[in-house]
Design a protein around this motif. Structure first.
Motif, PDB file in Angstrom:
ATOM      1  N   THR A  33      10.422 -39.104   6.932  1.00 16.61           N
ATOM      2  CA  THR A  33      11.759 -39.315   6.372  1.00 16.61           C
ATOM      3  C   THR A  33      11.976 -40.818   6.187  1.00 16.61           C
ATOM      4  O   THR A  33      11.560 -41.371   5.201  1.00 16.61           O
ATOM      5  N   PHE A  34      12.600 -41.464   7.144  1.00 19.79           N
ATOM      6  CA  PHE A  34      12.871 -42.899   7.118  1.00 19.79           C
ATOM      7  C   PHE A  34      11.928 -43.623   8.071  1.00 19.79           C
ATOM      8  O   PHE A  34      11.333 -43.005   8.944  1.00 19.79           O
ATOM      9  N   TRP A  35      11.867 -44.951   7.935  1.00 24.79           N
ATOM     10  CA  TRP A  35      11.219 -45.751   8.966  1.00 24.79           C
ATOM     11  C   TRP A  35      12.020 -45.527  10.242  1.00 24.79           C
ATOM     12  O   TRP A  35      13.247 -45.390  10.201  1.00 24.79           O
ATOM     13  N   GLY A  36      11.329 -45.492  11.372  1.00 30.95           N
ATOM     14  CA  GLY A  36      12.025 -45.199  12.608  1.00 30.95           C
ATOM     15  C   GLY A  36      11.608 -46.095  13.756  1.00 30.95           C
ATOM     16  O   GLY A  36      10.546 -46.713  13.735  1.00 30.95           O
ATOM     17  N   ILE A  37      12.473 -46.140  14.739  1.00 35.44           N
ATOM     18  CA  ILE A  37      12.163 -46.785  16.012  1.00 35.44           C
ATOM     19  C   ILE A  37      11.567 -45.695  16.879  1.00 35.44           C
ATOM     20  O   ILE A  37      12.106 -44.582  16.950  1.00 35.44           O
ATOM     21  N   GLY A  38      10.452 -45.999  17.525  1.00 31.39           N
ATOM     22  CA  GLY A  38       9.798 -44.998  18.342  1.00 31.39           C
ATOM     23  C   GLY A  38       9.446 -45.506  19.722  1.00 31.39           C
ATOM     24  O   GLY A  38       9.318 -46.712  19.944  1.00 31.39           O
ATOM     25  N   CYS A  39       9.291 -44.556  20.632  1.00 29.31           N
ATOM     26  CA  CYS A  39       8.821 -44.838  21.989  1.00 29.31           C
ATOM     27  C   CYS A  39       8.300 -43.534  22.574  1.00 29.31           C
ATOM     28  O   CYS A  39       8.429 -42.469  21.965  1.00 29.31           O
ATOM     29  N   ASP A  40       7.736 -43.624  23.745  1.00 25.97           N
ATOM     30  CA  ASP A  40       7.272 -42.449  24.482  1.00 25.97           C
ATOM     31  C   ASP A  40       8.500 -41.628  24.877  1.00 25.97           C
ATOM     32  O   ASP A  40       9.338 -42.081  25.663  1.00 25.97           O
ATOM     33  N   ALA A  41       8.609 -40.426  24.338  1.00 23.15           N
ATOM     34  CA  ALA A  41       9.772 -39.579  24.608  1.00 23.15           C
ATOM     35  C   ALA A  41       9.851 -39.109  26.052  1.00 23.15           C
ATOM     36  O   ALA A  41      10.891 -38.641  26.498  1.00 23.15           O
ATOM     37  N   THR A  42       8.767 -39.257  26.810  1.00 17.19           N
ATOM     38  CA  THR A  42       8.776 -38.815  28.203  1.00 17.19           C
ATOM     39  C   THR A  42       9.075 -39.960  29.178  1.00 17.19           C
ATOM     40  O   THR A  42       9.097 -39.749  30.381  1.00 17.19           O
ATOM     41  N   ASN A  43       9.318 -41.146  28.655  1.00 13.61           N
ATOM     42  CA  ASN A  43       9.529 -42.339  29.468  1.00 13.61           C
ATOM     43  C   ASN A  43      11.006 -42.743  29.418  1.00 13.61           C
ATOM     44  O   ASN A  43      11.471 -43.277  28.415  1.00 13.61           O
ATOM     45  N   ALA A  44      11.746 -42.492  30.498  1.00  9.42           N
ATOM     46  CA  ALA A  44      13.187 -42.765  30.544  1.00  9.42           C
ATOM     47  C   ALA A  44      13.509 -44.231  30.277  1.00  9.42           C
ATOM     48  O   ALA A  44      14.489 -44.544  29.591  1.00  9.42           O
ATOM     49  N   GLU A  45      12.709 -45.142  30.793  1.00  5.81           N
ATOM     50  CA  GLU A  45      12.966 -46.571  30.588  1.00  5.81           C
ATOM     51  C   GLU A  45      12.773 -46.955  29.119  1.00  5.81           C
ATOM     52  O   GLU A  45      13.555 -47.723  28.554  1.00  5.81           O
ATOM     53  N   ALA A  46      11.754 -46.411  28.480  1.00  5.05           N
ATOM     54  CA  ALA A  46      11.524 -46.686  27.057  1.00  5.05           C
ATOM     55  C   ALA A  46      12.674 -46.131  26.218  1.00  5.05           C
ATOM     56  O   ALA A  46      13.158 -46.791  25.289  1.00  5.05           O
ATOM     57  N   VAL A  47      13.139 -44.931  26.546  1.00  5.33           N
ATOM     58  CA  VAL A  47      14.273 -44.331  25.839  1.00  5.33           C
ATOM     59  C   VAL A  47      15.506 -45.216  26.005  1.00  5.33           C
ATOM     60  O   VAL A  47      16.248 -45.456  25.050  1.00  5.33           O
ATOM     61  N   ARG A  48      15.721 -45.728  27.217  1.00  3.14           N
ATOM     62  CA  ARG A  48      16.864 -46.615  27.468  1.00  3.14           C
ATOM     63  C   ARG A  48      16.795 -47.854  26.572  1.00  3.14           C
ATOM     64  O   ARG A  48      17.800 -48.309  26.026  1.00  3.14           O
ATOM     65  N   LYS A  49      15.586 -48.401  26.399  1.00  2.00           N
ATOM     66  CA  LYS A  49      15.412 -49.591  25.549  1.00  2.00           C
ATOM     67  C   LYS A  49      15.788 -49.303  24.086  1.00  2.00           C
ATOM     68  O   LYS A  49      16.325 -50.165  23.411  1.00  2.00           O
ATOM     69  N   VAL A  50      15.513 -48.084  23.638  1.00  2.00           N
ATOM     70  CA  VAL A  50      15.895 -47.725  22.263  1.00  2.00           C
ATOM     71  C   VAL A  50      17.412 -47.721  22.132  1.00  2.00           C
ATOM     72  O   VAL A  50      17.966 -48.289  21.191  1.00  2.00           O
ATOM     73  N   TYR A  51      18.099 -47.087  23.079  1.00  2.00           N
ATOM     74  CA  TYR A  51      19.570 -47.078  23.047  1.00  2.00           C
ATOM     75  C   TYR A  51      20.112 -48.508  23.055  1.00  2.00           C
ATOM     76  O   TYR A  51      21.057 -48.833  22.333  1.00  2.00           O
ATOM     77  N   GLU A  52      19.521 -49.344  23.875  1.00  2.00           N
ATOM     78  CA  GLU A  52      19.963 -50.734  23.983  1.00  2.00           C
ATOM     79  C   GLU A  52      19.776 -51.471  22.647  1.00  2.00           C
ATOM     80  O   GLU A  52      20.672 -52.170  22.187  1.00  2.00           O
TER      81      GLU A  52
END
Length: 189
Positions: free
Chosen positions: A26-45
């Motif tokens: 679809t679009f360019w996206g920001i990605g991280c390991d979906a199983t890593n809570a800290e990585a997910v937090r960084k995306v929200y930030e």
């Protein structure tokens, strides 16, 4: 950098809990390991979003559903197979995922990607990869790589080179919510 080196570097960054900027179906996206809570937090930030705002996980195959969804209705496989455009399915009862990724009701959005780079990335990484539009909350989603803000470009650990020069319009996608009993609610056509 060639395609294979680009893919290898993106996987290394994901394995280290970093953020990538990558092309998808679809679009360019920001990605991280979906199983890593800290990585997910960084995306929200980076996106300046509240935790538990809905994000989508990309997987390479619908076989991965059972690893991350409590109960997968049989109709899910038919819907994915018959979809003519990228389709995100919101499943009730996500599992084996960090709490900050699950929606408040415990659901999770998953899309089987068919775009070559994001598909290879999910396959090589062997885990779901977050996909969320490459913009700060409240700003328009970028139509192409050249519209991605400096904030996003500077906030990720790796920017994939593949497809940066494409000027095609983003592909529209659908979103449905699928209940355990097979009921389908169309969220976005």
């Amino acid at each position: 950098m060639n395609y294979q080196e680009d893919l290898k570097k993106a996987v290394e960054v994901l394995q280290q809990g970093g953020l990538i900027l990558y092309p998808t179906d679809t679009f360019w996206g920001i990605g991280c390991d979906a199983t890593n809570a800290e990585a997910v937090r960084k995306v929200y930030e980076l996106k300046k979003q509240e935790d538990r705002s809905s994000m989508t996980m990309l997987v390479d195959s619908d076989v991965r559903f059972n690893s991350y969804v409590e109960e997968v209705p049989e109709i899910a496989y038919d819907l994915i197979e018959l979809a003519v455009k990228p389709l995100t399915v919101i499943f009730s009862g996500g599992k084996n995922l960090p709490d900050n990724l699950l929606n408040e009701d415990g659901s999770i959005g998953i899309r089987v990607t068919k775009e070559p780079f994001s598909w290879a990335l999910c396959q090589k990484f062997r885990k779901p990869v977050i996909w969320t539009s490459a913009n700060v909350e409240g700003e328009a989603s970028p139509g192409g790589f050249d519209e991605i803000s400096e904030t996003i470009l500077g906030g990720v650990d790796y920017v994939v080179n593949y497809r940066q020069d494409e000027v095609e319009s983003p592909v529209p996608f659908g979103i449905i919510k699928l209940e355990v009993d097979g009921q389908v609610q169309i969220i976005k056509e």
